[in-house]
Design an enzyme around this catalytic site. Structure first.
Site, PDB file in Angstrom:
ATOM      1  N   LEU A  12       0.879  -1.210   0.099  1.00  6.99           N
ATOM      2  CA  LEU A  12       0.012  -0.010  -0.014  1.00  6.99           C
ATOM      3  C   LEU A  12       0.926   1.221  -0.001  1.00  6.99           C
ATOM      4  CD1 LEU A  12      -2.926   1.411   0.046  1.00  6.99           C
ATOM      5  CD2 LEU A  12      -2.484   1.239   2.684  1.00  6.99           C
ATOM      6  N   ASP A 103     -10.594  -7.281   6.594  1.00  6.28           N
ATOM      7  CA  ASP A 103     -11.773  -8.158   6.517  1.00  6.28           C
ATOM      8  C   ASP A 103     -11.527  -9.418   7.386  1.00  6.28           C
ATOM      9  OD1 ASP A 103      -9.773  -9.135   4.879  1.00  6.28           O
ATOM     10  OD2 ASP A 103     -11.313 -10.119   3.531  1.00  6.28           O
ATOM     11  N   TYR A 126      -3.495 -13.207  13.206  1.00  6.18           N
ATOM     12  CA  TYR A 126      -3.414 -11.794  12.260  1.00  6.18           C
ATOM     13  C   TYR A 126      -4.617 -10.983  12.769  1.00  6.18           C
ATOM     14  CZ  TYR A 126      -3.783  -8.829   8.289  1.00  6.18           C
ATOM     15  OH  TYR A 126      -3.912  -7.867   7.400  1.00  6.18           O
ATOM     16  N   LYS A 130      -5.164  -7.266  14.390  1.00  8.93           N
ATOM     17  CA  LYS A 130      -5.449  -6.115  13.658  1.00  8.93           C
ATOM     18  C   LYS A 130      -6.827  -5.514  14.263  1.00  8.93           C
ATOM     19  CE  LYS A 130      -4.599  -4.757  10.199  1.00  8.93           C
ATOM     20  NZ  LYS A 130      -3.266  -3.657   9.888  1.00  8.93           N
TER      21      LYS A 130
HETATM   22  P1  NDP Z   1       2.709  -5.241   3.491  1.00  8.26           P
HETATM   23  O1  NDP Z   1       3.225  -6.476   4.080  1.00  8.26           O
HETATM   24  O2  NDP Z   1       2.956  -5.116   1.802  1.00  8.26           O
HETATM   25  O3  NDP Z   1       3.416  -3.785   3.834  1.00  8.26           O
HETATM   26  C1  NDP Z   1       3.352  -3.871   5.387  1.00  8.26           C
HETATM   27  C2  NDP Z   1       4.610  -2.699   5.656  1.00  8.26           C
HETATM   28  O4  NDP Z   1       4.736  -2.726   6.984  1.00  8.26           O
HETATM   29  C3  NDP Z   1       6.054  -3.485   5.094  1.00  8.26           C
HETATM   30  O5  NDP Z   1       6.710  -2.411   4.372  1.00  8.26           O
HETATM   31  C4  NDP Z   1       6.555  -3.583   6.557  1.00  8.26           C
HETATM   32  O6  NDP Z   1       8.157  -3.370   6.166  1.00  8.26           O
HETATM   33  C5  NDP Z   1       6.063  -2.595   7.217  1.00  8.26           C
HETATM   34  N1  NDP Z   1       6.538  -2.795   8.536  1.00  8.26           N
HETATM   35  C6  NDP Z   1       6.698  -3.980   9.437  1.00  8.26           C
HETATM   36  N2  NDP Z   1       6.830  -3.816  10.587  1.00  8.26           N
HETATM   37  C7  NDP Z   1       6.966  -2.649  10.599  1.00  8.26           C
HETATM   38  C8  NDP Z   1       7.291  -1.699  11.830  1.00  8.26           C
HETATM   39  N3  NDP Z   1       7.624  -2.434  12.999  1.00  8.26           N
HETATM   40  N4  NDP Z   1       7.458  -0.334  11.606  1.00  8.26           N
HETATM   41  C9  NDP Z   1       7.260   0.092  10.631  1.00  8.26           C
HETATM   42  N5  NDP Z   1       6.990  -0.630   9.509  1.00  8.26           N
HETATM   43  C10 NDP Z   1       6.764  -1.918   9.620  1.00  8.26           C
HETATM   44  O7  NDP Z   1       1.160  -5.120   3.604  1.00  8.26           O
HETATM   45  P2  NDP Z   1       0.093  -4.290   2.623  1.00  8.26           P
HETATM   46  O8  NDP Z   1       0.732  -2.985   2.202  1.00  8.26           O
HETATM   47  O9  NDP Z   1      -0.449  -5.161   1.926  1.00  8.26           O
HETATM   48  O10 NDP Z   1      -1.043  -4.003   3.709  1.00  8.26           O
HETATM   49  C11 NDP Z   1      -1.350  -2.584   4.065  1.00  8.26           C
HETATM   50  C12 NDP Z   1      -2.413  -2.605   5.140  1.00  8.26           C
HETATM   51  O11 NDP Z   1      -3.593  -3.370   4.617  1.00  8.26           O
HETATM   52  C13 NDP Z   1      -1.864  -3.327   6.419  1.00  8.26           C
HETATM   53  O12 NDP Z   1      -2.539  -2.940   7.522  1.00  8.26           O
HETATM   54  C14 NDP Z   1      -2.555  -4.802   6.165  1.00  8.26           C
HETATM   55  O13 NDP Z   1      -3.262  -5.236   7.662  1.00  8.26           O
HETATM   56  C15 NDP Z   1      -4.087  -4.402   5.374  1.00  8.26           C
HETATM   57  N6  NDP Z   1      -4.599  -5.333   4.732  1.00  8.26           N
HETATM   58  C16 NDP Z   1      -3.806  -5.855   3.752  1.00  8.26           C
HETATM   59  C17 NDP Z   1      -4.537  -6.756   3.048  1.00  8.26           C
HETATM   60  C18 NDP Z   1      -3.931  -7.724   1.929  1.00  8.26           C
HETATM   61  O14 NDP Z   1      -4.257  -8.442   1.155  1.00  8.26           O
HETATM   62  N7  NDP Z   1      -2.318  -7.308   1.726  1.00  8.26           N
HETATM   63  C19 NDP Z   1      -6.005  -7.199   3.153  1.00  8.26           C
HETATM   64  C20 NDP Z   1      -6.768  -6.527   3.980  1.00  8.26           C
HETATM   65  C21 NDP Z   1      -6.107  -5.561   4.844  1.00  8.26           C
HETATM   66  P3  NDP Z   1       9.121  -4.404   6.109  1.00  8.26           P
HETATM   67  O15 NDP Z   1       8.947  -5.185   4.810  1.00  8.26           O
HETATM   68  O16 NDP Z   1      10.560  -3.707   6.138  1.00  8.26           O
HETATM   69  O17 NDP Z   1       9.056  -5.135   7.264  1.00  8.26           O
END
Ligand code: NDP
Length: 286
Positions: A12, A103, A126, A130
């Site tokens: 995202l 979801d 998870y 959340k």
């Molecule tokens: P990603 O896993 O692609 O991105 C999550 C990011 O969070 C990564 O860049 C990760 O960095 C970073 N992160 C992890 N730990 C930390 C920390 N301690 N401090 C700062 N940053 C951190 O997830 P998405 O972009 O796909 O998801 C975005 C949001 O949408 C999330 O809240 C997720 O729960 C929600 N969501 C996602 C879905 C999906 O299908 N992907 C579905 C529904 C909700 P690093 O890689 O360096 O660890």
């Protein structure tokens, strides 16, 4: 207007970066996990002191659904303590928090789309972390918008679409579950909605804080989603539907997690693309 984005190198975060240039009136500050660790309150305080954001999009999360079952402490630290820290610094800096949830807070026993009023009941670590993250924010700061989304995919990061395209390049046949129903969400559509919400908050005195659902329109199974990905990319593969029972995973997924989007459409006047229409705009062969 300064908008801070945490977890900026995630799926995202990258989608927001990809559209940020269209909004020159917004000064975006993108911070990766290495630059801003949400689990470290001092790190959050320092970044907020430096950039004084008016809004914070918390795109940082622990998103490994199955792995969370074997490392719940890590998932809790990022999804609950991290969310709490961000809410705390938003409160101290009077910044509006836009936080992304899932979801997977629902158990999937419904047969009609979930509204924001429906009772969450996560089935795995998870989803539970959340949900606890949502609660932590709500206890601390009232100027929050929590957006629950589902099945996020894009050309960025790791997601189902990219996995299907990769597997199709390696195999001649593939089986995908057809008894879990939800709605794919193009991360770029989500990014644009988040910015639209920020612009709305900036331009109107109406209080719009609370929980909102957002995904693309329509519904499908993971099998349907895979089929459409291959169809759009003209990939020929023997694709078979299977039941979740024949594809056991450490975390149990909701069988049904379609989200009702009436609230977000009414409050912010957003038009939402159908999932198939949106998929066509970004599909490509990796
Ligand atoms: P990603 O896993 O692609 O991105 C999550 C990011 O969070 C990564 O860049 C990760 O960095 C970073 N992160 C992890 N730990 C930390 C920390 N301690 N401090 C700062 N940053 C951190 O997830 P998405 O972009 O796909 O998801 C975005 C949001 O949408 C999330 O809240 C997720 O729960 C929600 N969501 C996602 C879905 C999906 O299908 N992907 C579905 C529904 C909700 P690093 O890689 O360096 O660890």
């Amino acid at each position: 207007m300064v908008v801070l984005v945490t977890g900026a190198n995630g799926q995202l975060g990258q989608a927001i970066q990809s559209v940020s240039g269209i909004y020159p009136q917004i000064a975006f500050v993108f911070r990766s996990s290495a630059e801003l660790d949400v689990t470290n309150l001092q790190s959050c305080i320092a970044v907020f002191e430096k950039y004084q954001p008016d809004y914070c999009i918390n795109a940082a999360a622990y998103t490994a659904v199955d792995k969370a079952e074997s490392e719940p402490e890590k998932a809790y630290l990022i999804n609950v303590i991290g969310a709490r820290n961000i809410a705390e610094v938003c409160k101290n800096n009077r910044a509006i928090l836009l936080h992304i949830s899932t979801d997977f807070v629902f158990d999937g026993t419904s047969i009609i789309p979930y509204t924001e009023e429906d009772l969450p009941n996560p089935t795995g670590v998870y989803g539970k972390t959340k949900l606890d993250g949502e609660k932590a924010i709500q206890e601390i700061w009232n100027k929050y918008i929590i957006i629950r989304t589902s099945w996020v995919y894009s050309q960025f990061g790791n997601n189902f679409m990219k996995t299907m395209l990769r597997l199709a390049a390696e195999r001649t046949h593939l089986s995908v579950v057809n008894d879990q129903i939800g709605t794919p969400t193009n991360a770029v559509d989500l990014a644009e909605v988040l910015i639209k919400m920020i612009q709305f908050c900036q331009n109107t005195p109406i209080e719009v804080f609370g929980v909102y659902n957002f995904s693309n329109e329509g519904q499908c199974s993971w099998y349907d989603f895979a089929k459409k990905i291959f169809e759009i990319n003209t990939i020929k593969i023997d694709l078979q539907p299977i039941s979740s029972d024949s594809y056991p995973t450490p975390a149990r997924r909701p069988a049904y997690s379609v989200l009702d989007k009436c609230k977000i459409k009414k409050a912010f006047g957003v038009a939402i693309k159908n999932w198939e229409e949106s998929l066509k705009t970004i599909s490509f062969i990796t």
